[in-house]
Design a protein around this motif. Sequence first.
Motif, PDB file in Angstrom:
ATOM      1  N   GLY A 113       0.784  -1.222   0.000  1.00 15.59           N
ATOM      2  CA  GLY A 113       0.000   0.000   0.000  1.00 15.59           C
ATOM      3  C   GLY A 113       0.815   1.271   0.000  1.00 15.59           C
ATOM      4  N   LEU A 114       2.128   1.188  -0.297  1.00 12.53           N
ATOM      5  CA  LEU A 114       2.984   2.371  -0.302  1.00 12.53           C
ATOM      6  C   LEU A 114       2.847   3.171  -1.583  1.00 12.53           C
ATOM      7  CD1 LEU A 114       4.249   0.544   1.971  1.00 12.53           C
ATOM      8  CD2 LEU A 114       6.430   1.657   1.443  1.00 12.53           C
ATOM      9  N   ILE A 115       2.518   2.520  -2.679  1.00 11.36           N
ATOM     10  CA  ILE A 115       2.344   3.199  -3.960  1.00 11.36           C
ATOM     11  C   ILE A 115       1.028   2.752  -4.567  1.00 11.36           C
ATOM     12  CG2 ILE A 115       4.806   3.537  -4.416  1.00 11.36           C
ATOM     13  CD1 ILE A 115       4.812   1.035  -6.088  1.00 11.36           C
ATOM     14  N   GLU A 116       0.498   3.575  -5.470  1.00 13.59           N
ATOM     15  CA  GLU A 116      -0.809   3.307  -6.057  1.00 13.59           C
ATOM     16  C   GLU A 116      -0.736   2.333  -7.229  1.00 13.59           C
ATOM     17  OE1 GLU A 116      -2.515   7.021  -7.077  1.00 13.59           O
ATOM     18  OE2 GLU A 116      -2.785   7.680  -4.991  1.00 13.59           O
ATOM     19  N   ASP A 117       0.397   2.294  -7.930  1.00 14.51           N
ATOM     20  CA  ASP A 117       0.580   1.323  -9.002  1.00 14.51           C
ATOM     21  C   ASP A 117       2.072   1.073  -9.149  1.00 14.51           C
ATOM     22  OD1 ASP A 117       1.489   3.651 -10.145  1.00 14.51           O
ATOM     23  OD2 ASP A 117       0.691   3.204 -12.127  1.00 14.51           O
ATOM     24  N   ASN A 118       2.413   0.150 -10.020  1.00 13.63           N
ATOM     25  CA  ASN A 118       3.816  -0.222 -10.229  1.00 13.63           C
ATOM     26  C   ASN A 118       4.320   0.452 -11.496  1.00 13.63           C
ATOM     27  OD1 ASN A 118       6.310  -1.404 -10.572  1.00 13.63           O
ATOM     28  ND2 ASN A 118       5.602  -3.459 -10.063  1.00 13.63           N
ATOM     29  N   PRO A 119       5.103   1.531 -11.387  1.00  4.10           N
ATOM     30  CA  PRO A 119       5.579   2.204 -12.600  1.00  4.10           C
ATOM     31  C   PRO A 119       6.535   1.360 -13.423  1.00  4.10           C
ATOM     32  CG  PRO A 119       6.637   3.118 -10.652  1.00  4.10           C
ATOM     33  CD  PRO A 119       5.570   2.188 -10.162  1.00  4.10           C
ATOM     34  N   ALA A 120       7.179   0.370 -12.811  1.00  6.98           N
ATOM     35  CA  ALA A 120       8.097  -0.487 -13.572  1.00  6.98           C
ATOM     36  C   ALA A 120       7.356  -1.339 -14.584  1.00  6.98           C
ATOM     37  CB  ALA A 120       8.888  -1.382 -12.614  1.00  6.98           C
ATOM     38  N   ALA A 121       6.060  -1.566 -14.362  1.00 12.48           N
ATOM     39  CA  ALA A 121       5.277  -2.374 -15.302  1.00 12.48           C
ATOM     40  C   ALA A 121       4.971  -1.618 -16.584  1.00 12.48           C
ATOM     41  CB  ALA A 121       3.978  -2.830 -14.636  1.00 12.48           C
ATOM     42  N   ARG A 122       5.190  -0.306 -16.588  1.00 14.06           N
ATOM     43  CA  ARG A 122       4.875   0.497 -17.773  1.00 14.06           C
ATOM     44  C   ARG A 122       6.132   1.045 -18.436  1.00 14.06           C
ATOM     45  NH1 ARG A 122       2.261   4.977 -15.978  1.00 14.06           N
ATOM     46  NH2 ARG A 122       2.376   4.530 -13.757  1.00 14.06           N
ATOM     47  N   MET A 123       7.249   0.392 -18.190  1.00 12.43           N
ATOM     48  CA  MET A 123       8.507   0.828 -18.799  1.00 12.43           C
ATOM     49  C   MET A 123       8.669   0.250 -20.199  1.00 12.43           C
ATOM     50  SD  MET A 123      11.209   0.517 -15.649  1.00 12.43           S
ATOM     51  CE  MET A 123      12.574   0.845 -16.795  1.00 12.43           C
ATOM     52  N   GLU A 124       9.547   0.881 -20.978  1.00 15.19           N
ATOM     53  CA  GLU A 124       9.904   0.397 -22.311  1.00 15.19           C
ATOM     54  C   GLU A 124      11.377   0.007 -22.301  1.00 15.19           C
ATOM     55  OE1 GLU A 124       8.974   3.257 -25.258  1.00 15.19           O
ATOM     56  OE2 GLU A 124       6.823   3.309 -24.811  1.00 15.19           O
ATOM     57  N   LEU A 125      11.631  -1.268 -22.559  1.00 19.61           N
ATOM     58  CA  LEU A 125      12.997  -1.770 -22.554  1.00 19.61           C
ATOM     59  C   LEU A 125      13.298  -2.456 -23.879  1.00 19.61           C
ATOM     60  CD1 LEU A 125      13.292  -3.355 -18.985  1.00 19.61           C
ATOM     61  CD2 LEU A 125      14.334  -1.236 -19.787  1.00 19.61           C
ATOM     62  N   PRO A 126      14.562  -2.478 -24.282  1.00 25.92           N
ATOM     63  CA  PRO A 126      14.910  -3.213 -25.515  1.00 25.92           C
ATOM     64  C   PRO A 126      14.608  -4.688 -25.342  1.00 25.92           C
ATOM     65  CG  PRO A 126      16.892  -2.574 -24.291  1.00 25.92           C
ATOM     66  CD  PRO A 126      15.740  -1.845 -23.657  1.00 25.92           C
TER      67      PRO A 126
END
Length: 491
Positions: free
Chosen positions: A181-194
């Motif tokens: 419950g520390l963050i509202e969503d996981n920003p790492a799931a919306r990253m763009e990687l090669p």
Amino acid sequence: MTEGINAMKSHGVTAKRCGCLHPETNRPLGKTCPKLTQPDHGSWYFHCSIRNLLGQVERIRRGGYTSEAAARRARDELLALSREEQAGKSWTVTRWLRYWLSTRKRIRPTTKMHYTRDIENFLIPHIGHLILGDLNPRQLNAAFAQIALTRNRAKQPHTACTLQHIHATLRAALTGAYREGLIEDNPAARMELPPRERPQPQPWTEARIAEWKATGERPVVAIWTTAQLANFLDYVRDDTLYPLWWLLAVLGLRRGEAAGLRWADVDLHEGQLSVVRQRTTAGYDVHEGPPKSKASRRELALDTHTMRVLRQHRQRQQERRTRRLGAGMVCHNSGYVFTSPDGLPLHPGYLTQRLRLLVNRAGLPPIRLHDLRHGAATLAHSAGVDIKTIQHQLGHSNIRLTADTYTSVLPPAARQAAEATASYLAAAGNPGAEIKRQIELTRDTDRQEAAEKATPRHEPDTNRVRACRQRKVKQRRTAAPRRTDRTAEPD
């Protein structure tokens, strides 16, 4: 001078500060700067006390606000949050990553070592100073772009595989923050990687061997041909670890599975080998535990030759132990299949070093220890074993990994397939031309007969009728297919 301080007994303190330095001591003036009376000089801060996730009281200090009212609003918003939300707004990424890693009690030692490396070497230096609750994909993409520009120990840029591993660690850590419950969503799931490209096993053909000798370049994943593997096994026939090299080459065991194999897991009467444990390394330390996954726990069938090799190995191991005990030397009865002379299990790293030494002595093109696992899958595939069986043999949970990565086509099998395809096409070409010729002859005969039927009838001419009949018989014989295979004729 207005101090700009508003003490609040239960809600903390707001204050105005700046970054000016004392001319003599060169120390920050902070809230004592005489210029703080000016509206555009300095900024507002607040500090207050909250309880963290562990229930401990800690002091929070934030600044950079343009007015005292803005600092108060930010303070009140922070105090109105839940304990978890307060941690998200007050903890840095560094603090969360280290806290999260300390709570991982059920992961393998090797996994924890990889997490620690990614966190300390990459994530903390690039995003550790950021506030956990303020992370967004733009910040993470920029940080990973910087990581991609750094160099590894070989002075080479980090590969897409390395970036994917670091991203997996970050995503797991932020998933934990989201779950808490520390963050509202996981920003790492919306990253763009090669994209990560899995290298395909490349057989050591004559052309690749010549290029390797000339330039030193070799495939990322290289496997021996059947003849090269046979030459290696013939060369190491007198090596004390010959049964281990044989198992790796035929069954495709992982290094840790072979190092952790015990005689209790080998049934030489029924011809079965059970993979139930492995010995892995975290740094130089060895850790023994269950296999890599549920699918890795498997029963493997042993052929007659493999059982004979293991029986001879067990007999020699017992004879060596008897000799050492008779000579007053220490020899442990550890129960492992592959041991050092004193009976203790081998360090997995020793197997890698030993293979490299033997390959150099044998004069064969280089391969890694794990490449023997690739070669075992390719060998089974070339021998006609189906992919599902190979998947079970290797202990994969996904058949796609087996089909796409762990199997290749050896040159003899590829050449045989090419010859079979070309022969099939060539055989199909001749009957096709013959059928086409027969169809044209049939069409000519039909047109001639139609023309004769349309001709007005006269008195029969015996010679003319006889000649016409002979011509038709000759045409039918020419159009009929000639039988060359008498075995195909019906009885």
